[in-house]
Enzyme design. Structure first.
Site, PDB file in Angstrom:
ATOM      1  N   LYS A 234       0.838  -1.197   0.000  1.00 33.53           N
ATOM      2  CA  LYS A 234       0.000   0.000   0.000  1.00 33.53           C
ATOM      3  C   LYS A 234       0.883   1.261   0.000  1.00 33.53           C
ATOM      4  O   LYS A 234       2.100   1.164   0.249  1.00 33.53           O
ATOM      5  CB  LYS A 234      -0.905  -0.033   1.226  1.00 33.53           C
ATOM      6  CG  LYS A 234      -1.978  -1.137   1.182  1.00 33.53           C
ATOM      7  CD  LYS A 234      -2.711  -1.222   2.515  1.00 33.53           C
ATOM      8  CE  LYS A 234      -3.885  -2.216   2.486  1.00 33.53           C
ATOM      9  NZ  LYS A 234      -4.519  -2.351   3.816  1.00 33.53           N
TER      10      LYS A 234
ATOM     11  N   HIS B  75      -1.781  -5.248   1.415  1.00 27.20           N
ATOM     12  CA  HIS B  75      -3.040  -5.969   1.211  1.00 27.20           C
ATOM     13  C   HIS B  75      -2.671  -7.371   0.750  1.00 27.20           C
ATOM     14  O   HIS B  75      -1.723  -7.544  -0.018  1.00 27.20           O
ATOM     15  CB  HIS B  75      -3.888  -5.296   0.125  1.00 27.20           C
ATOM     16  CG  HIS B  75      -4.970  -6.214  -0.380  1.00 27.20           C
ATOM     17  ND1 HIS B  75      -6.179  -6.335   0.256  1.00 27.20           N
ATOM     18  CD2 HIS B  75      -4.988  -7.094  -1.425  1.00 27.20           C
ATOM     19  CE1 HIS B  75      -6.917  -7.241  -0.381  1.00 27.20           C
ATOM     20  NE2 HIS B  75      -6.214  -7.714  -1.399  1.00 27.20           N
TER      21      HIS B  75
ATOM     22  N   THR C 276      -4.764  -7.847  10.662  1.00 26.74           N
ATOM     23  CA  THR C 276      -5.095  -6.489  10.201  1.00 26.74           C
ATOM     24  C   THR C 276      -4.521  -5.350  11.051  1.00 26.74           C
ATOM     25  O   THR C 276      -4.006  -4.376  10.510  1.00 26.74           O
ATOM     26  CB  THR C 276      -6.640  -6.350  10.141  1.00 26.74           C
ATOM     27  OG1 THR C 276      -7.155  -7.471   9.440  1.00 26.74           O
ATOM     28  CG2 THR C 276      -7.046  -5.080   9.439  1.00 26.74           C
TER      29      THR C 276
HETATM   30  P1  ADP Z   1      -6.999  -7.330   5.858  1.00 25.77           P
HETATM   31  O1  ADP Z   1      -6.263  -6.255   5.064  1.00 25.77           O
HETATM   32  O2  ADP Z   1      -6.160  -7.822   7.004  1.00 25.77           O
HETATM   33  O3  ADP Z   1      -7.521  -8.450   5.005  1.00 25.77           O
HETATM   34  P2  ADP Z   1      -9.762  -6.342   6.073  1.00 25.77           P
HETATM   35  O4  ADP Z   1     -10.034  -6.968   4.758  1.00 25.77           O
HETATM   36  O5  ADP Z   1     -10.663  -6.672   7.218  1.00 25.77           O
HETATM   37  O6  ADP Z   1      -8.249  -6.602   6.565  1.00 25.77           O
HETATM   38  O7  ADP Z   1      -9.797  -4.746   5.928  1.00 25.77           O
HETATM   39  C1  ADP Z   1      -9.196  -4.136   4.811  1.00 25.77           C
HETATM   40  C2  ADP Z   1      -8.374  -2.942   5.257  1.00 25.77           C
HETATM   41  O8  ADP Z   1      -9.234  -1.961   5.863  1.00 25.77           O
HETATM   42  C3  ADP Z   1      -7.337  -3.204   6.338  1.00 25.77           C
HETATM   43  O9  ADP Z   1      -6.139  -3.722   5.820  1.00 25.77           O
HETATM   44  C4  ADP Z   1      -7.148  -1.823   6.952  1.00 25.77           C
HETATM   45  O10 ADP Z   1      -6.281  -1.016   6.163  1.00 25.77           O
HETATM   46  C5  ADP Z   1      -8.551  -1.238   6.853  1.00 25.77           C
HETATM   47  N1  ADP Z   1      -9.331  -1.412   8.087  1.00 25.77           N
HETATM   48  C6  ADP Z   1      -9.959  -2.531   8.501  1.00 25.77           C
HETATM   49  N2  ADP Z   1     -10.601  -2.332   9.662  1.00 25.77           N
HETATM   50  C7  ADP Z   1     -10.390  -1.028   9.993  1.00 25.77           C
HETATM   51  C8  ADP Z   1     -10.785  -0.187  11.091  1.00 25.77           C
HETATM   52  N3  ADP Z   1     -11.540  -0.637  12.089  1.00 25.77           N
HETATM   53  N4  ADP Z   1     -10.384   1.104  11.094  1.00 25.77           N
HETATM   54  C9  ADP Z   1      -9.623   1.574  10.093  1.00 25.77           C
HETATM   55  N5  ADP Z   1      -9.208   0.840   9.038  1.00 25.77           N
HETATM   56  C10 ADP Z   1      -9.581  -0.437   8.985  1.00 25.77           C
HETATM   57 MG    MG Z   2      -9.022  -8.268   3.547  1.00 27.78          MG
END
Ligand code: ADP
Ligand code: MG
Length: 188
Positions: A10, A154, A120
């Protein structure tokens, strides 16, 4: 089972010059980089990458609520409302600069990539993971600043999502087929 996954460094990872370390962490575990390109995503690409899928909105909202609860913060928004708000932060984050999109292939690539890059929220991620080692960001800090959690990378959630995400970011001819010199040693 050999599979493929999409990994994106990112904008914070690119700006902090962590691309090399991220690639190395995956290559060292035996994963093979078979596609890579630097892109500055526009709103359309970011929107198609972070699709407003009901299951995902719900899961993002629920993760946020359980972290609020842990901190004793009361929540009035529904998981879906929180999910929608976070999605908008994410679109702003994703379109804020260059990203490095890559495809990695190898044994259990989806699972291994998630294990090495970490969960995350960097605050909670184990320091042996990329997110835990190179960031301390947390949901509450991100919330206060009205932005997405800056967690550097990501990576696809599962095999089916990986297939769709790879097809969104790469044309078939942009994906290379070759053998790592240590593949026989690892896989036979
Ligand atoms: P991951 O990237 O670990 O697969 P998710 O798919 O749940 O996580 O969420 C996508 C992205 O959204 C995360 O990598 C993070 O950048 C952002 N994110 C997720 N939850 C939150 C939150 N509660 N507050 C702020 N940003 C968040
Ligand atoms: Mg995700």
């Amino acid at each position: 089972m050999i599979d493929r996954t999409l990994v994106i460094v990112k904008p914070d990872g690119v700006y902090r010059s962590l691309t090399g370390k991220i690639i190395t962490s995956l290559e060292d575990a035996g994963l093979k980089m078979i596609a890579a390109k630097m892109v500055s995503p526009d709103a359309d690409l970011a929107g198609r990458h972070y699709v407003a899928d009901e299951k995902w909105l719900q899961s993002v909202g629920e993760k946020a609520i359980s972290s609020y609860k842990e901190k004793g913060v009361s929540v009035t928004e529904s998981p879906r409302e929180i999910g929608m708000r976070i999605r908008q932060y994410l679109l702003d984050y994703f379109t804020s600069g260059p990203v490095l999109a890559m495809v990695f292939e190898g044994n259990e690539a989806v699972f291994i990539t998630r294990k090495i890059l970490g969960p995350t929220e960097p605050r909670k991620a184990d320091p042996s993971t990329i997110r835990g080692k190179y960031s301390s960001d947390s949901y509450d800090l991100a919330d206060m600043a009205k932005r997405a959690v800056k967690n550097l990378v990501h990576m696809s959630e599962d095999r089916d999502t990986a297939k769709n995400e790879i097809a969104l970011w790469f044309m078939e001819k942009e994906i290379s087929s070759y053998k790592r010199t240590d593949e026989d040693m690892m896989y036979r």
